[in-house]
Structures are given as C-alpha cells and as structure tokens.
Design a protein around this motif. Structure first.
Motif, PDB file in Angstrom:
ATOM      1  N   ALA A  44       0.822  -1.217   0.000  1.00 19.56           N
ATOM      2  CA  ALA A  44       0.000   0.000   0.000  1.00 19.56           C
ATOM      3  C   ALA A  44       0.850   1.259   0.000  1.00 19.56           C
ATOM      4  O   ALA A  44       0.380   2.326  -0.407  1.00 19.56           O
ATOM      5  CB  ALA A  44      -0.933  -0.009   1.205  1.00 19.56           C
ATOM      6  N   LEU A  45       2.089   1.156   0.442  1.00 19.78           N
ATOM      7  CA  LEU A  45       2.951   2.326   0.539  1.00 19.78           C
ATOM      8  C   LEU A  45       3.711   2.512  -0.766  1.00 19.78           C
ATOM      9  O   LEU A  45       4.481   1.637  -1.170  1.00 19.78           O
ATOM     10  CB  LEU A  45       3.931   2.142   1.699  1.00 19.78           C
ATOM     11  N   PRO A  46       3.518   3.627  -1.474  1.00 13.82           N
ATOM     12  CA  PRO A  46       4.253   3.849  -2.727  1.00 13.82           C
ATOM     13  C   PRO A  46       5.759   3.910  -2.476  1.00 13.82           C
ATOM     14  O   PRO A  46       6.207   4.343  -1.415  1.00 13.82           O
ATOM     15  CB  PRO A  46       3.733   5.202  -3.223  1.00 13.82           C
ATOM     16  N   GLN A  47       6.513   3.492  -3.435  1.00 11.03           N
ATOM     17  CA  GLN A  47       7.971   3.547  -3.359  1.00 11.03           C
ATOM     18  C   GLN A  47       8.487   4.547  -4.386  1.00 11.03           C
ATOM     19  O   GLN A  47       8.078   4.523  -5.539  1.00 11.03           O
ATOM     20  CB  GLN A  47       8.570   2.159  -3.615  1.00 11.03           C
ATOM     21  N   GLY A  48       9.375   5.426  -3.960  1.00  8.70           N
ATOM     22  CA  GLY A  48      10.031   6.335  -4.883  1.00  8.70           C
ATOM     23  C   GLY A  48       9.307   7.635  -5.136  1.00  8.70           C
ATOM     24  O   GLY A  48       9.899   8.555  -5.699  1.00  8.70           O
ATOM     25  N   GLN A  49       8.032   7.750  -4.755  1.00  6.33           N
ATOM     26  CA  GLN A  49       7.322   9.014  -4.903  1.00  6.33           C
ATOM     27  C   GLN A  49       6.181   9.049  -3.897  1.00  6.33           C
ATOM     28  O   GLN A  49       5.758   8.022  -3.369  1.00  6.33           O
ATOM     29  CB  GLN A  49       6.795   9.214  -6.332  1.00  6.33           C
ATOM     30  N   ASN A  50       5.684  10.249  -3.629  1.00  4.55           N
ATOM     31  CA  ASN A  50       4.650  10.424  -2.608  1.00  4.55           C
ATOM     32  C   ASN A  50       3.239  10.303  -3.162  1.00  4.55           C
ATOM     33  O   ASN A  50       2.345   9.790  -2.492  1.00  4.55           O
ATOM     34  CB  ASN A  50       4.798  11.790  -1.931  1.00  4.55           C
ATOM     35  N   SER A  51       3.029  10.798  -4.390  1.00  5.69           N
ATOM     36  CA  SER A  51       1.675  10.873  -4.927  1.00  5.69           C
ATOM     37  C   SER A  51       1.647  10.326  -6.351  1.00  5.69           C
ATOM     38  O   SER A  51       1.651  11.076  -7.334  1.00  5.69           O
ATOM     39  CB  SER A  51       1.189  12.334  -4.908  1.00  5.69           C
ATOM     40  N   PRO A  52       1.622   9.000  -6.478  1.00  6.79           N
ATOM     41  CA  PRO A  52       1.570   8.417  -7.826  1.00  6.79           C
ATOM     42  C   PRO A  52       0.246   8.724  -8.517  1.00  6.79           C
ATOM     43  O   PRO A  52      -0.750   9.092  -7.872  1.00  6.79           O
ATOM     44  CB  PRO A  52       1.728   6.922  -7.557  1.00  6.79           C
ATOM     45  N   GLN A  53       0.234   8.578  -9.831  1.00  5.02           N
ATOM     46  CA  GLN A  53      -0.999   8.845 -10.576  1.00  5.02           C
ATOM     47  C   GLN A  53      -2.150   7.983 -10.063  1.00  5.02           C
ATOM     48  O   GLN A  53      -3.274   8.454  -9.918  1.00  5.02           O
ATOM     49  CB  GLN A  53      -0.780   8.569 -12.071  1.00  5.02           C
ATOM     50  N   ARG A  54      -1.867   6.733  -9.773  1.00  2.00           N
ATOM     51  CA  ARG A  54      -2.888   5.837  -9.209  1.00  2.00           C
ATOM     52  C   ARG A  54      -2.258   5.094  -8.039  1.00  2.00           C
ATOM     53  O   ARG A  54      -1.288   4.331  -8.212  1.00  2.00           O
ATOM     54  CB  ARG A  54      -3.380   4.844 -10.263  1.00  2.00           C
ATOM     55  N   CYS A  55      -2.794   5.316  -6.833  1.00  2.00           N
ATOM     56  CA  CYS A  55      -2.290   4.625  -5.651  1.00  2.00           C
ATOM     57  C   CYS A  55      -2.761   3.173  -5.667  1.00  2.00           C
ATOM     58  O   CYS A  55      -3.827   2.842  -6.207  1.00  2.00           O
ATOM     59  CB  CYS A  55      -2.793   5.308  -4.378  1.00  2.00           C
ATOM     60  N   ALA A  56      -1.973   2.318  -5.064  1.00  2.25           N
ATOM     61  CA  ALA A  56      -2.343   0.896  -4.965  1.00  2.25           C
ATOM     62  C   ALA A  56      -3.646   0.741  -4.189  1.00  2.25           C
ATOM     63  O   ALA A  56      -3.976   1.555  -3.312  1.00  2.25           O
ATOM     64  CB  ALA A  56      -1.224   0.125  -4.264  1.00  2.25           C
ATOM     65  N   TYR A  57      -4.398  -0.282  -4.538  1.00  2.00           N
ATOM     66  CA  TYR A  57      -5.646  -0.658  -3.858  1.00  2.00           C
ATOM     67  C   TYR A  57      -6.728   0.414  -3.940  1.00  2.00           C
ATOM     68  O   TYR A  57      -7.685   0.416  -3.158  1.00  2.00           O
ATOM     69  CB  TYR A  57      -5.386  -0.999  -2.382  1.00  2.00           C
ATOM     70  N   GLY A  58      -6.587   1.350  -4.844  1.00  2.00           N
ATOM     71  CA  GLY A  58      -7.593   2.397  -4.979  1.00  2.00           C
ATOM     72  C   GLY A  58      -7.576   3.422  -3.868  1.00  2.00           C
ATOM     73  O   GLY A  58      -8.594   4.082  -3.610  1.00  2.00           O
ATOM     74  N   LEU A  59      -6.431   3.584  -3.210  1.00  2.00           N
ATOM     75  CA  LEU A  59      -6.325   4.528  -2.097  1.00  2.00           C
ATOM     76  C   LEU A  59      -6.109   5.950  -2.601  1.00  2.00           C
ATOM     77  O   LEU A  59      -5.764   6.175  -3.773  1.00  2.00           O
ATOM     78  CB  LEU A  59      -5.163   4.117  -1.183  1.00  2.00           C
ATOM     79  N   TYR A  60      -6.306   6.899  -1.702  1.00  2.00           N
ATOM     80  CA  TYR A  60      -6.044   8.311  -1.975  1.00  2.00           C
ATOM     81  C   TYR A  60      -4.786   8.735  -1.220  1.00  2.00           C
ATOM     82  O   TYR A  60      -4.584   8.374  -0.061  1.00  2.00           O
ATOM     83  CB  TYR A  60      -7.210   9.188  -1.514  1.00  2.00           C
ATOM     84  N   ALA A  61      -3.948   9.526  -1.885  1.00  2.00           N
ATOM     85  CA  ALA A  61      -2.766  10.107  -1.234  1.00  2.00           C
ATOM     86  C   ALA A  61      -3.146  11.459  -0.643  1.00  2.00           C
ATOM     87  O   ALA A  61      -3.806  12.277  -1.282  1.00  2.00           O
ATOM     88  CB  ALA A  61      -1.633  10.265  -2.240  1.00  2.00           C
ATOM     89  N   GLU A  62      -2.716  11.687   0.600  1.00  2.00           N
ATOM     90  CA  GLU A  62      -3.048  12.937   1.283  1.00  2.00           C
ATOM     91  C   GLU A  62      -1.899  13.313   2.207  1.00  2.00           C
ATOM     92  O   GLU A  62      -1.361  12.459   2.917  1.00  2.00           O
ATOM     93  CB  GLU A  62      -4.330  12.748   2.096  1.00  2.00           C
ATOM     94  N   GLN A  63      -1.519  14.578   2.203  1.00  2.00           N
ATOM     95  CA  GLN A  63      -0.465  15.034   3.101  1.00  2.00           C
ATOM     96  C   GLN A  63      -1.070  15.761   4.285  1.00  2.00           C
ATOM     97  O   GLN A  63      -1.939  16.612   4.129  1.00  2.00           O
ATOM     98  CB  GLN A  63       0.513  15.961   2.370  1.00  2.00           C
ATOM     99  N   LEU A  64      -0.606  15.418   5.483  1.00  2.00           N
ATOM    100  CA  LEU A  64      -0.968  16.131   6.711  1.00  2.00           C
ATOM    101  C   LEU A  64       0.263  16.902   7.161  1.00  2.00           C
ATOM    102  O   LEU A  64       1.295  16.310   7.473  1.00  2.00           O
ATOM    103  CB  LEU A  64      -1.414  15.137   7.787  1.00  2.00           C
TER     104      LEU A  64
END
Length: 438
Positions: free
Chosen positions: A21-41
């Motif tokens: 579930a954790l992207p490797q090499g970048q924070n906000s890929p075009q499509r996150c694994a498992y249909g997740l949303y990337a969000e920064q706090l």
C-alpha cells in the motif's frame, strides 16, 4: 500492539497495514495501490526549515474532504480555551486541589475534559491549557481532532487505548502520549474508568530539549519514543466527527470511520513515551540544581531559552548531595507552574499533595517545601537515599495561567493550602551562627 522505535525527532518513518500500500520512490503516484487516496498532513508551514518541517503522507480509503462537511456547532461546556478570563472572586494565591472525583455518568475523552487553567492566546498560537480528563465510556462511533493544538496526555488512574489515524497506542500511569494538531482519533478506557491530565499546546510542537554540557546521553533518549504501526478501521456505519477550532466545537455526521489510513510515511505522527525510561542527572557533590534538568519535552517560543511550555517530571532518583538542602529550594519564578502527581509521594510536600491532585504556582508567586519537608531536610542524616515509587510532573509556561470557573469552584480546592508553610518562622540570631533546628 506493535510499535516502531522512534529514532529521533525530525526523522521519517514508514509503515503499512496492507503489503504494497505504501508507494515507493514518490509520494503521490498517478494511481495509488488498492484504490487509495494520497493525502499530506502538515504540522508546519511548507517552507519551514528542513529540521523543523513536519509532514506525513497518508494513503487512505477516502480523502479527509469527505470527513469535513456540513458542520454544526455544539457545546462542550467544561473544555475552555485561552484567552479565557473569568471573575471567579478568588484572590491572588498559590492553589492546590485534591483529585477530581470520578463521576457516575458516561463521559468520553471529549465530554469528560475539565479545564483547570488557560494561558496565552489560541488565536495567535501561543500558550496552553491544563486539563483533567475523566473517561468512563468509549468513543465507539465518535471521533475527534483538535485544530487548536497538540495534546499531551498523562494518565493517572486507569489506562487508555488511543486509536489514531496512524495506528494504535495504549498508555497507563507512568506513560504519556502526544496526539498532533489536526490528527483524528478516538479514545477507549481499558479495564475501567480513567483519570489523568492533559496539556493542550497552542504553540510550537513539543520536541526534545537541548542537552547542552550534558552531551549526547541521559534525560529523555530518542530511542524510547515510539510511534504506532499502521492500523485502520473498515467501518461503514453512521459516525460523528467533532473538531475543536479556535475554542469552539463543531460536529459533522459521516457514514464511515475516518480512521481509514492503510499506510503512511513521514515525521508528523503520534507517539508514546514511558516516563520510567527517563535518565535523570543531578548534583554529585553539593547543592540542588534547577528543575530544568528534569525536562522531558519542550515547546519553544520565539525567545531562546524561554519555553512556551516545558514538560518536567520528578521521577525516582538518588539524592547524594553533601551539606545541601536536598528538596527544591524556595523560589519565585517568571514561569507559571501547573503540577500534578501521578503516583507515590512528592518529596517537597509529602502530605496534602496526593496522586490525582494538582497545584498552581503562577508567575512570581513564591513557593517551595512545606514546613514538614523543611524540618525533615534540615535535620536529615545526609547519607545517599533513593526517592522510590514517585512520579510528579509540571506543565510550565512563560504565560500566566488563568483559573477557570470549574477550577475555582471545585470542591476539592484546598482552602488552607498556604497553611503548609505555617511554622517557617524567624530563626535568625546574630549570636548563633550555627543554627540547629533540633
């Protein structure tokens, strides 16, 4: 419950509850694994220096914009926010309270918060509030986040399970936990009601104090601070999210749990710490050092060496100083001190100050050991002695702490606190340079 070591404040951590579930090499890929949303706090401005920049990337089922719609304001009557100045009628004084009784009613971490003092100004993000919490009921479908500041939680009776967006933590007497500003969580008492203390920090976040000449070791060591591993709720039921913002409380209804973060990485995270791992330093020959040597965490202000808040403890330790008055000396201080006792006895006031109790010594009001402690320390055989089974603390701030109406009217307020110094009478006799209290 699994926890990862926190090797140092400012460092990044990463954890995932579902493999991949954790992207490797970048924070906000075009499509996150498992249909997740990337969000920064973000807990700091984007352009804060690298060493003070606080942010974490969360990979969640829904973005938080789905959690924060159609708010309505509600009353949480006993949780107060600075500036909060009331005409309670009490004169300027040193104050001390016995413990707040545990209630029979069902109270959650939010509804059971009781503010004792406030200081500073939440609108300018300076100062703090000192609270007592009384928790008898879990937050099952209720969630909370505090936009006004981070929360330092200090249990005294019972234990708590803290389920945050970034994972689970359990704490009891002798532990503390920090919930960062803006992080969603819920609280459950474990094994019965829980009572404790909370410092709500409106200012710069807590961090480790500089050690100066002490060097690289002792005090609170970074490796003993622990962040949770990723954990989440997959719950599609009616829930409520309450937000504290500029002293007011707002609630919104949502159809799911907001604790839906599957993976995260970054350095803006909740953490816990066992106060019994604090490694104290002290006088090895003579004199009693300043209480600043017991600082666990500090929230700095804009003025070097003058904290918005210091969190200070008085733990188990050896007393070995020769020819010295070993308890804290009498003093007046520019800082304002809210003090509590977690367990055991406090050596400067062995009677009248009990676990769950509190005291307030405001800016430039004199305080120090009671008469009993003074006489005991003045006549003691100064052999090495260990203070065992004790844990007291202070929330110390540069700003004057204002009593709330709740604190001023609390039945456990001790009306005769100042009597503890009765008997500290004149002993001066120019004909007797060697004074002997016996």
């Amino acid at each position: 419950m699994a926890l990862s070591y926190m090797p140092g404040f400012g460092n990044d951590f990463e954890t995932e509850a579902v493999a991949g579930a954790l992207p490797q090499g970048q924070n906000s890929p075009q499509r996150c694994a498992y249909g997740l949303y990337a969000e920064q706090l973000s807990g700091s401005p984007f352009t804060a220096p690298r060493g003070q920049n606080e942010r974490s990337w969360l990979y969640r089922m829904r973005p938080s914009v789905r959690h924060a719609t159609q708010f309505r304001e509600i009353e949480v009557p006993h949780w107060k926010t600075a500036p909060h100045i009331v005409r309670h009628g009490l004169p300027l004084a040193q104050f001390r309270w016995d413990p707040v009784p545990m209630p029979d009613e069902a109270l959650t971490f939010v509804t059971g918060m009781r503010t004792m003092t406030t200081a500073g100004d939440v609108y300018t993000q300076t100062g703090m509030a000192a609270h007592v919490y009384l928790v008898t009921a879990p937050m099952v479908d209720d969630y909370f986040y505090n936009a006004d500041g981070e929360l330092l939680i200090v249990p005294e009776t019972g234990a708590l399970r803290l389920f945050t967006e970034l994972g689970l933590m359990e704490i009891g007497a002798g532990d503390i936990a920090i919930i960062p500003r803006g992080m969603k969580f819920k609280v459950e008492p474990l094994g019965g009601p829980s009572r404790g203390y909370v410092c709500e920090n409106y200012g710069a976040k807590f961090t480790l104090p500089e050690r100066g000449p002490i060097g690289a070791n002792c005090l609170a060591n970074p490796r003993d601070f622990k962040t949770p591993v990723a954990a989440y709720e997959d719950k599609e039921t009616p829930c409520r999210l309450t937000v504290k913002w500029c002293g007011a409380f707002h609630v919104t209804d949502i159809g799911h749990s907001p604790l839906d973060v599957i993976a995260w990485h970054g350095n803006y995270a909740p953490y816990k710490y066992d106060l019994r791992t604090f490694s104290p330093v002290g006088a090895l020959l003579f004199d009693h050092p300043d209480p600043s040597i017991f600082t666990v965490l500090t929230a700095p202000s804009g003025e070097a060496g003058t904290a918005n808040i210091d969190f200070v403890i008085f733990p188990e330790r050896w007393m070995v100083a020769e020819h010295s008055f070993r308890p804290p000396w009498y003093h007046m201080n520019i800082m304002s001190e809210f003090m509590g006792l977690i367990y055991g006895r406090y050596d400067a006031k062995e009677t009248g100050f009990v676990p769950g109790g509190m005291s307030l010594h405001n800016c430039m009001l004199p305080h120090g050991p009671d008469t009993e402690a003074f006489m005991k320390a003045s006549t003691a055989d100064l052999k090495p002695v260990k203070l065992s089974g004790t844990m007291a603390f202070m929330f110390e701030t540069r700003y004057a702490q204002q009593l709330t109406e709740f604190a001023a009217r609390l039945p456990t307020l001790q009306p005769d606190y100042a009597a503890c110094w009765d008997g500290l009478d004149r002993n001066f006799d120019p004909a007797r340079p060697e004074w002997n209290p016996a």
